[in-house]
Design a protein around this motif. Structure first.
Motif, PDB file in Angstrom:
ATOM      1  N   LYS A 148       0.847  -1.196   0.000  1.00  0.00           N
ATOM      2  CA  LYS A 148       0.000   0.000   0.000  1.00  0.00           C
ATOM      3  C   LYS A 148       0.881   1.245   0.000  1.00  0.00           C
ATOM      4  O   LYS A 148       1.859   1.321   0.741  1.00  0.00           O
ATOM      5  CB  LYS A 148      -0.928   0.025   1.218  1.00  0.00           C
ATOM      6  N   TYR A 149       0.489   2.203  -0.819  1.00  0.00           N
ATOM      7  CA  TYR A 149       1.168   3.489  -0.871  1.00  0.00           C
ATOM      8  C   TYR A 149       0.106   4.571  -0.694  1.00  0.00           C
ATOM      9  O   TYR A 149      -0.983   4.481  -1.259  1.00  0.00           O
ATOM     10  CB  TYR A 149       1.893   3.671  -2.200  1.00  0.00           C
ATOM     11  N   SER A 150       0.422   5.572   0.086  1.00  0.00           N
ATOM     12  CA  SER A 150      -0.572   6.613   0.341  1.00  0.00           C
ATOM     13  C   SER A 150       0.091   7.980   0.356  1.00  0.00           C
ATOM     14  O   SER A 150       1.275   8.125   0.686  1.00  0.00           O
ATOM     15  CB  SER A 150      -1.300   6.375   1.672  1.00  0.00           C
ATOM     16  N   GLY A 151      -0.691   8.978  -0.011  1.00  0.00           N
ATOM     17  CA  GLY A 151      -0.268  10.365   0.052  1.00  0.00           C
ATOM     18  C   GLY A 151      -1.343  11.178   0.747  1.00  0.00           C
ATOM     19  O   GLY A 151      -2.542  10.911   0.573  1.00  0.00           O
ATOM     20  N   MET A 152      -0.939  12.155   1.547  1.00  0.00           N
ATOM     21  CA  MET A 152      -1.911  12.938   2.305  1.00  0.00           C
ATOM     22  C   MET A 152      -1.508  14.407   2.326  1.00  0.00           C
ATOM     23  O   MET A 152      -0.343  14.753   2.522  1.00  0.00           O
ATOM     24  CB  MET A 152      -2.004  12.429   3.745  1.00  0.00           C
ATOM     25  N   LEU A 153      -2.500  15.251   2.101  1.00  0.00           N
ATOM     26  CA  LEU A 153      -2.346  16.695   2.230  1.00  0.00           C
ATOM     27  C   LEU A 153      -3.259  17.154   3.347  1.00  0.00           C
ATOM     28  O   LEU A 153      -4.459  16.869   3.326  1.00  0.00           O
ATOM     29  CB  LEU A 153      -2.711  17.401   0.920  1.00  0.00           C
ATOM     30  N   GLN A 183      -1.624  -4.392  -5.489  1.00  0.00           N
ATOM     31  CA  GLN A 183      -2.215  -5.644  -5.976  1.00  0.00           C
ATOM     32  C   GLN A 183      -3.688  -5.468  -6.378  1.00  0.00           C
ATOM     33  O   GLN A 183      -4.278  -6.356  -6.972  1.00  0.00           O
ATOM     34  CB  GLN A 183      -2.109  -6.732  -4.899  1.00  0.00           C
ATOM     35  N   LYS A 184      -4.294  -4.335  -6.026  1.00  0.00           N
ATOM     36  CA  LYS A 184      -5.685  -4.064  -6.380  1.00  0.00           C
ATOM     37  C   LYS A 184      -5.801  -2.643  -6.933  1.00  0.00           C
ATOM     38  O   LYS A 184      -6.368  -1.751  -6.294  1.00  0.00           O
ATOM     39  CB  LYS A 184      -6.597  -4.233  -5.164  1.00  0.00           C
ATOM     40  N   PRO A 185      -5.248  -2.408  -8.125  1.00  0.00           N
ATOM     41  CA  PRO A 185      -5.213  -1.041  -8.662  1.00  0.00           C
ATOM     42  C   PRO A 185      -6.584  -0.425  -8.906  1.00  0.00           C
ATOM     43  O   PRO A 185      -6.715   0.796  -8.964  1.00  0.00           O
ATOM     44  CB  PRO A 185      -4.434  -1.205  -9.970  1.00  0.00           C
ATOM     45  N   LYS A 186      -7.628  -1.251  -9.043  1.00  0.00           N
ATOM     46  CA  LYS A 186      -8.967  -0.713  -9.284  1.00  0.00           C
ATOM     47  C   LYS A 186      -9.701  -0.367  -7.986  1.00  0.00           C
ATOM     48  O   LYS A 186     -10.745   0.264  -8.017  1.00  0.00           O
ATOM     49  CB  LYS A 186      -9.798  -1.713 -10.081  1.00  0.00           C
ATOM     50  N   ASP A 187      -9.129  -0.806  -6.856  1.00  0.00           N
ATOM     51  CA  ASP A 187      -9.782  -0.584  -5.572  1.00  0.00           C
ATOM     52  C   ASP A 187      -9.149   0.625  -4.885  1.00  0.00           C
ATOM     53  O   ASP A 187      -8.466   0.508  -3.872  1.00  0.00           O
ATOM     54  CB  ASP A 187      -9.653  -1.837  -4.704  1.00  0.00           C
ATOM     55  N   GLN A 188      -9.366   1.808  -5.442  1.00  0.00           N
ATOM     56  CA  GLN A 188      -8.794   3.035  -4.904  1.00  0.00           C
ATOM     57  C   GLN A 188      -9.922   4.006  -4.560  1.00  0.00           C
ATOM     58  O   GLN A 188     -10.814   4.232  -5.367  1.00  0.00           O
ATOM     59  CB  GLN A 188      -7.853   3.696  -5.924  1.00  0.00           C
ATOM     60  N   GLN A 189      -9.853   4.567  -3.364  1.00  0.00           N
ATOM     61  CA  GLN A 189     -10.862   5.531  -2.935  1.00  0.00           C
ATOM     62  C   GLN A 189     -10.209   6.630  -2.107  1.00  0.00           C
ATOM     63  O   GLN A 189      -9.706   6.356  -1.012  1.00  0.00           O
ATOM     64  CB  GLN A 189     -11.966   4.850  -2.116  1.00  0.00           C
ATOM     65  N   PRO A 190     -10.199   7.858  -2.594  1.00  0.00           N
ATOM     66  CA  PRO A 190      -9.698   8.958  -1.761  1.00  0.00           C
ATOM     67  C   PRO A 190     -10.584   9.128  -0.525  1.00  0.00           C
ATOM     68  O   PRO A 190     -11.782   8.837  -0.547  1.00  0.00           O
ATOM     69  CB  PRO A 190      -9.797  10.173  -2.686  1.00  0.00           C
ATOM     70  N   VAL A 191      -9.973   9.613   0.568  1.00  0.00           N
ATOM     71  CA  VAL A 191     -10.694   9.829   1.823  1.00  0.00           C
ATOM     72  C   VAL A 191     -10.541  11.290   2.217  1.00  0.00           C
ATOM     73  O   VAL A 191      -9.428  11.827   2.240  1.00  0.00           O
ATOM     74  CB  VAL A 191     -10.162   8.922   2.943  1.00  0.00           C
ATOM     75  N   THR A 223     -15.059  10.675   5.061  1.00  0.00           N
ATOM     76  CA  THR A 223     -15.905  10.120   4.010  1.00  0.00           C
ATOM     77  C   THR A 223     -15.058   9.657   2.837  1.00  0.00           C
ATOM     78  O   THR A 223     -14.028  10.261   2.528  1.00  0.00           O
ATOM     79  CB  THR A 223     -16.939  11.161   3.527  1.00  0.00           C
ATOM     80  N   LYS A 224     -15.482   8.573   2.214  1.00  0.00           N
ATOM     81  CA  LYS A 224     -14.821   8.094   1.010  1.00  0.00           C
ATOM     82  C   LYS A 224     -15.347   8.864  -0.191  1.00  0.00           C
ATOM     83  O   LYS A 224     -16.527   9.215  -0.257  1.00  0.00           O
ATOM     84  CB  LYS A 224     -15.075   6.599   0.825  1.00  0.00           C
ATOM     85  N   LEU A 225     -14.477   9.106  -1.149  1.00  0.00           N
ATOM     86  CA  LEU A 225     -14.843   9.854  -2.350  1.00  0.00           C
ATOM     87  C   LEU A 225     -14.626   8.988  -3.586  1.00  0.00           C
ATOM     88  O   LEU A 225     -13.653   9.152  -4.319  1.00  0.00           O
ATOM     89  CB  LEU A 225     -14.000  11.132  -2.451  1.00  0.00           C
ATOM     90  N   PRO A 226     -15.526   8.043  -3.832  1.00  0.00           N
ATOM     91  CA  PRO A 226     -15.379   7.189  -5.008  1.00  0.00           C
ATOM     92  C   PRO A 226     -15.719   7.955  -6.286  1.00  0.00           C
ATOM     93  O   PRO A 226     -16.259   9.062  -6.250  1.00  0.00           O
ATOM     94  CB  PRO A 226     -16.387   6.075  -4.741  1.00  0.00           C
ATOM     95  N   HIS A 227     -15.392   7.344  -7.410  1.00  0.00           N
ATOM     96  CA  HIS A 227     -15.688   7.983  -8.691  1.00  0.00           C
ATOM     97  C   HIS A 227     -17.194   8.091  -8.919  1.00  0.00           C
ATOM     98  O   HIS A 227     -17.682   9.024  -9.555  1.00  0.00           O
ATOM     99  CB  HIS A 227     -15.044   7.185  -9.829  1.00  0.00           C
ATOM    100  N   ASN A 228     -17.939   7.143  -8.369  1.00  0.00           N
ATOM    101  CA  ASN A 228     -19.384   7.167  -8.490  1.00  0.00           C
ATOM    102  C   ASN A 228     -19.965   7.980  -7.331  1.00  0.00           C
ATOM    103  O   ASN A 228     -19.863   7.587  -6.176  1.00  0.00           O
ATOM    104  CB  ASN A 228     -19.947   5.739  -8.471  1.00  0.00           C
TER     105      ASN A 228
END
Length: 316
Positions: A118-123, A145-153, A173-178
Motif C-alpha cells: 500500500k502506498y498513500s499520500g496525504m495533504l 495488488q488491487k489497482p482498481k480498488d482506490q478511494q480517496p478519503v 468520508t470516502k470519495l469514489p468515482h461514483n
C-alpha cells in the motif's frame, strides 16, 4: 490566552493516564531520542514481538528549516507493516496559526503467502486560534495488488472553546468515482470541560469496519488530579449496536508518584478482567526504565494470557 485544542486533544488527560507507560505491547522495547544543537531530532525504537520473537527497529529523523518556517521528517522501519514515511510541515508566516502537512507512506504485509503493498499520500491543513481550531485532510491510498480498488478519503474536524468548555466534531468520508456510492465511514462529537486539575468528557463515535459493520460508541471520560502525587481517570462507554454479556465497558486507573524518581501506575478493564500494573524508575536525567504486566484476573491460577514487558528510554 491559550489557543483552542485540536479535536484529538479533547479528553487527552484521561486517555494518556489510561494508555501510556504500560510496556506490555512488546516483550521488550528500547527507545532513544536525541536532539542536536541545531534542533535536529533523532528517534530510534527497537522492540521484540511477543508472538514471533522477531526484532524490529525504527529510525526517525526530523530536520528544521527555520528560514522557511518548515520541518521535514523521514522514518524508516524494518517492520514493513508499520512502513516508512516522508513528511514535510510548513507554517506560512503570512497566516498565523496555519500549518500545512504533506506526507507519503509505504507499507507492505504478507497474508497467506500473498503480498499486500500500500502506498498513500496525504495533504493536511490545520488552523488554530483562541476560540476555535479546524483540521482537514485529503488522503489517497494506492493498493499495488488491487489497482482498481482506490478511494480517496476526505476528513474534517473542528473545535469551539470558551472558558474551559470545548465542543467538537469530526467526520471522514470516502470519495469514489461514483457520486452515488459516496459514504461517511467515521463521524463523532465530543463535549468537554477541563481545568488544570480536572476534566470530564462526553463523546459519541460511529465507524464502519471493512465488513460494513457499524460501531456506535457512547461514552464518558473523567480525569482528576488529587494532588501533586496522585492522579485518577476513568472511561465508561458502550457500543449501542452490539449486544453482549457486558454492554457497558468500564476502564479506570491511576498513577501515584512515590518520589521524584519513581511512579507506580495501575488500571483495570472491568469487562475483560484485565489488570495492568507498571513501575517507572528514573535512572538518570537522561534515562528511565519501566516494568509492566497485564494480568487476566479471571484466569490467575492457570496463568494463560498474562503479559510482561520492559521498556528502556533514553532522551536528552
Amino acid at each position: 490566552m491559550s489557543n483552542a485544542p485540536w479535536f484529538s486533544d479533547i479528553g487527552k488527560k484521561a486517555k494518556d493516564l489510561l494508555k501510556k507507560n504500560y510496556p506490555t505491547k512488546f516483550a521488550g522495547e528500547l527507545e532513544a531520542t536525541f536532539k542536536t544543537k541545531n534542533d535536529t531530532v533523532y528517534k530510534t525504537n527497537v522492540n521484540r514481538d511477543r508472538k514471533s520473537g522477531a526484532l524490529s527497529a525504527k529510525l526517525e529523523n526530523t530536520l528544521k528549516f527555520p528560514d522557511y518556517n518548515a520541518e521535514g521528517t523521514v522514518s524508516f522501519s524494518t517492520d514493513t507493516t508499520e512502513g516508512n514515511f516522508v513528511k514535510l510541515v510548513w507554517e506560512p508566516p503570512q497566516v498565523r496559526g496555519l500549518k500545512t502537512t504533506l506526507q507519503a507512506n509505504a507499507t507492505s504485509k504478507y497474508d497467506d503467502g500473498k503480498v499486500d503493498d500500500k502506498y498513500s499520500g496525504m495533504l493536511q491543513a490545520d488552523y488554530r486560534a483562541s476560540y476555535f481550531s479546524a483540521s482537514s485532510f485529503l488522503k489517497y491510498i494506492f493498493k499495488a495488488q488491487k489497482p482498481k480498488d482506490q478511494q480517496p478519503v476526505l476528513g474534517l474536524n473542528g473545535v469551539l472553546a470558551y472558558e474551559g468548555f470545548r465542543v467538537g466534531g469530526y467526520f471522514e468520508t470516502k470519495l469514489p468515482h461514483n457520486e452515488e456510492a459516496r459514504e461517511v465511514v467515521k463521524y463523532g462529537v465530543a463535549l468537554d470541560y477541563s481545568s488544570s486539575d480536572f476534566s470530564i468528557t462526553g463523546y459519541s463515535q460511529s465507524e464502519k469496519d471493512s465488513e460494513d459493520k457499524e460501531k456506535a460508541i457512547l461514552g464518558v471520560g473523567y480525569y482528576y488530579k488529587v494532588n501533586d502525587d496522585l492522579e485518577v481517570a476513568s472511561d465508561v462507554f458502550s457500543d449501542v449496536n452490539q449486544q453482549d454479556e457486558y454492554p457497558v465497558k468500564i476502564h479506570f486507573g491511576g498513577a501515584y508518584r512515590l518520589d521524584k524518581y519513581s511512579t507506580l501506575r495501575g488500571k483495570l478493564d472491568v469487562a475483560e478482567g484485565k489488570l495492568s500494573l507498571s513501575y517507572q524508575q528514573k535512572l538518570t536525567d537522561l534515562a528511565s526504565v519501566t516494568l509492566g504486566t497485564e494480568l487476566i484476573t479471571n484466569n490467575l491460577i492457570s496463568g494463560g494470557g498474562h503479559k510482561f514487558g520492559i521498556g528502556l528510554n533514553f532522551s536528552n
